[in-house]
Design a protein around this motif. Structure first.
Motif, mmCIF file in Angstrom:
data_model
loop_
_atom_site.group_PDB
_atom_site.id
_atom_site.type_symbol
_atom_site.label_atom_id
_atom_site.label_comp_id
_atom_site.label_asym_id
_atom_site.label_seq_id
_atom_site.Cartn_x
_atom_site.Cartn_y
_atom_site.Cartn_z
ATOM 1 N N ARG A 46 0.806 -1.232 0.000
ATOM 2 C CA ARG A 46 0.000 0.000 0.000
ATOM 3 C C ARG A 46 0.841 1.284 0.000
ATOM 4 O O ARG A 46 0.273 2.373 -0.030
ATOM 5 N N GLU A 297 -13.239 8.995 -2.146
ATOM 6 C CA GLU A 297 -13.170 7.778 -2.961
ATOM 7 C C GLU A 297 -13.005 8.027 -4.450
ATOM 8 O O GLU A 297 -12.797 7.096 -5.223
ATOM 9 N N SER A 315 -6.956 8.178 3.028
ATOM 10 C CA SER A 315 -7.850 7.114 2.585
ATOM 11 C C SER A 315 -7.769 5.939 3.544
ATOM 12 O O SER A 315 -6.679 5.480 3.881
ATOM 13 N N PRO A 318 -10.990 2.789 1.131
ATOM 14 C CA PRO A 318 -10.601 2.558 -0.266
ATOM 15 C C PRO A 318 -9.244 1.875 -0.421
ATOM 16 O O PRO A 318 -9.072 1.033 -1.300
ATOM 17 N N ILE A 319 -8.305 2.203 0.462
ATOM 18 C CA ILE A 319 -6.980 1.577 0.306
ATOM 19 C C ILE A 319 -6.929 0.177 0.923
ATOM 20 O O ILE A 319 -6.064 -0.627 0.598
ATOM 21 N N ASP A 322 -8.205 -1.478 -2.282
ATOM 22 C CA ASP A 322 -7.289 -1.396 -3.424
ATOM 23 C C ASP A 322 -5.915 -0.906 -2.974
ATOM 24 O O ASP A 322 -5.723 0.280 -2.721
ATOM 25 N N TRP A 325 -4.439 2.247 -4.521
ATOM 26 C CA TRP A 325 -5.462 3.297 -4.557
ATOM 27 C C TRP A 325 -4.970 4.585 -5.213
ATOM 28 O O TRP A 325 -5.671 5.166 -6.037
ATOM 29 N N ILE A 335 -12.705 1.531 -8.110
ATOM 30 C CA ILE A 335 -12.149 0.529 -7.191
ATOM 31 C C ILE A 335 -13.246 -0.511 -7.037
ATOM 32 O O ILE A 335 -14.397 -0.155 -6.819
#
Ligand SMILES: Cc1cc2nc3c(=O)[nH]c(=O)nc-3n(C[C@H](O)[C@H](O)[C@H](O)COP(=O)(O)O)c2cc1C
Length: 370
Positions: A46, A297, A315, A318-319, A322, A325, A335
């Motif tokens: 990430r 997002e 974030s 969302p992260i 994904d 992201w 996403i």
């Protein structure tokens, strides 16, 4: 403002973009609270597309642990495994920040054999199911707690991090000192709005002293806060504006709000429609960079957030969905699906319990790992 261009948080400290990974507890340390391989993998994946990664709430002493398998910097023993995590994040080009945490009265009681170890500003239980009445810290213990934050800061420096964030949000100890619900003290640490800020004020000064003394590279100090509480008595927006007014003159490199939705207005006063971010900026006056969070997002929500007065956007969910992201959002792609292989198993299992929340946001949540 372009969120994808480098951003100088300080003259000597530039982020590769304005995207921040929000701090998120993983419940996935090793049994002895050292960082696990799964966590290393999760953060490494990430970090590539983010300017700054704020790691999960990290406990600062034996009374600070709020969650099962929570990472810690409560002693020097933990420096090596935390250093591996800093390296993994920084190798991907993101700045690595530790969120220093004490759960106070919100600690999970099942983690404490001796309930006397669950402490807070005053002996008032959190109005949540299963929480116990905490023991009020003595003045001496308050000074020791501040020192424990200071030592955890020193360890963060030694472990190679780029900074620390003091976790003053989400109802934990620092917020408990600020809140008129949890702080009923009548000494120097409670009784008036100013005295309810005293702990935070002293803590920032002491942590800054350690940074000045120990850091040989630029090392930043951030503060996270929640702007309101729903309880009565509870923190009001006016209280928070006074807090921000105090914080803006402290040696802080950023302020980080905690909100469910980045553009939300007051929970307590439904007639007041002005976004909290704008209210904060009327006091903050852009003196310190300001991080927004909460359902950011899409590209449009990033632009909207920046227009409301945030300098950086964080974030969370969302992260989790994904790992890339930052890139996905830059390319304006949707996403879609939670990828179990990219999450530590205990975190995945916990998130699976809140599957509907992901689905409400339009993400698919596969069931195969259940
Ligand atoms: C699984 C999970 C763990 C979290 N743990 C923390 C934490 O350790 N410290 C913290 O300040 N906030 C924590 N949060 C809150 C997030 O930092 C963030 O403010 C919140 O998820 C809203 O952002 P989002 O809408 O992008 O998810 C956590 C959120 C989630 C979903």
């Amino acid at each position: 403002m372009n969120a994808f261009k480098p951003y100088p948080l300080r003259d000597d400290f530039t982020l590769k973009n304005r995207l921040v990974m929000a701090p998120m507890t993983t419940y996935s340390s090793q049994d002895d609270f050292h960082v696990s391989e799964e966590e290393l993998h999760y953060y490494k994946l990430r970090s590539k597309t983010m300017g700054m990664v704020i790691i999960a709430a990290t406990s600062i002493n034996d009374q600070a642990q709020a969650f099962d398998k929570q990472i810690t910097l409560k002693s020097d023993d933990y420096i090596p495994s935390m250093a591996r995590l800093a390296k993994a994040i920084k190798e991907e080009g993101a700045k690595a920040i530790v969120q220093l945490h004490h759960g106070g009265r919100m600690n999970n009681p099942t983690l404490y054999e001796n309930k006397e170890d669950i402490v807070s500003a005053s002996a008032v239980p959190a109005p949540r199911e299963g929480m116990v009445t905490p023991r009020a810290l003595t003045e001496e213990e308050i000074h020791q707690t501040i020192e424990d934050f200071a030592q955890a800061t020193r360890r963060s420096i030694e472990a190679g991090y780029d900074g620390v964030e003091l976790h003053g949000a989400n109802t934990y100890l620092l917020q408990q000192f600020f809140s008129p619900h949890s702080n009923r003290r009548t000494d120097a640490f409670g009784g008036s709005l100013t005295k309810r800020m005293h702990f935070i004020d002293m803590l920032i000064d002491r942590v800054n002293e350690v940074i000045k003394h120990d850091a040989t590279e630029p090392f930043i100090l951030g503060y996270r806060f929640s702007p309101e509480e729903i309880e009565d008595p509870g923190i009001t927006l006016n209280d928070t504006l006074a807090l921000v007014d105090m914080l803006k003159d402290k040696p802080l490199d950023y302020l980080h709000i905690s909100l469910g939705k980045y553009d939300q207005s007051s929970m307590r006063d439904q007639t007041d429609q002005e976004p909290i971010a704008q209210k904060i900026q009327t006091v903050l006056k852009r003196k310190i960079p300001f991080i927004g969070v909460g359902k950011i997002e899409t590209r449009e929500s990033i632009d909207h957030a920046l227009s409301l007065g945030y300098d950086l956007v964080a974030s969370g969910m969302p992260i989790l969905v994904d790992p890339n992201w930052g890139e996905t959002i830059q390319l304006n792609q949707p996403i879609k699906t939670v990828m179990p292989d990219t999450l530590p198993k205990p975190l995945y299992d916990r998130l699976a319990k809140y599957r509907e929340r992901f689905q409400q946001s339009g993400y698919e949540f596969p069931v195969e790992n259940d």
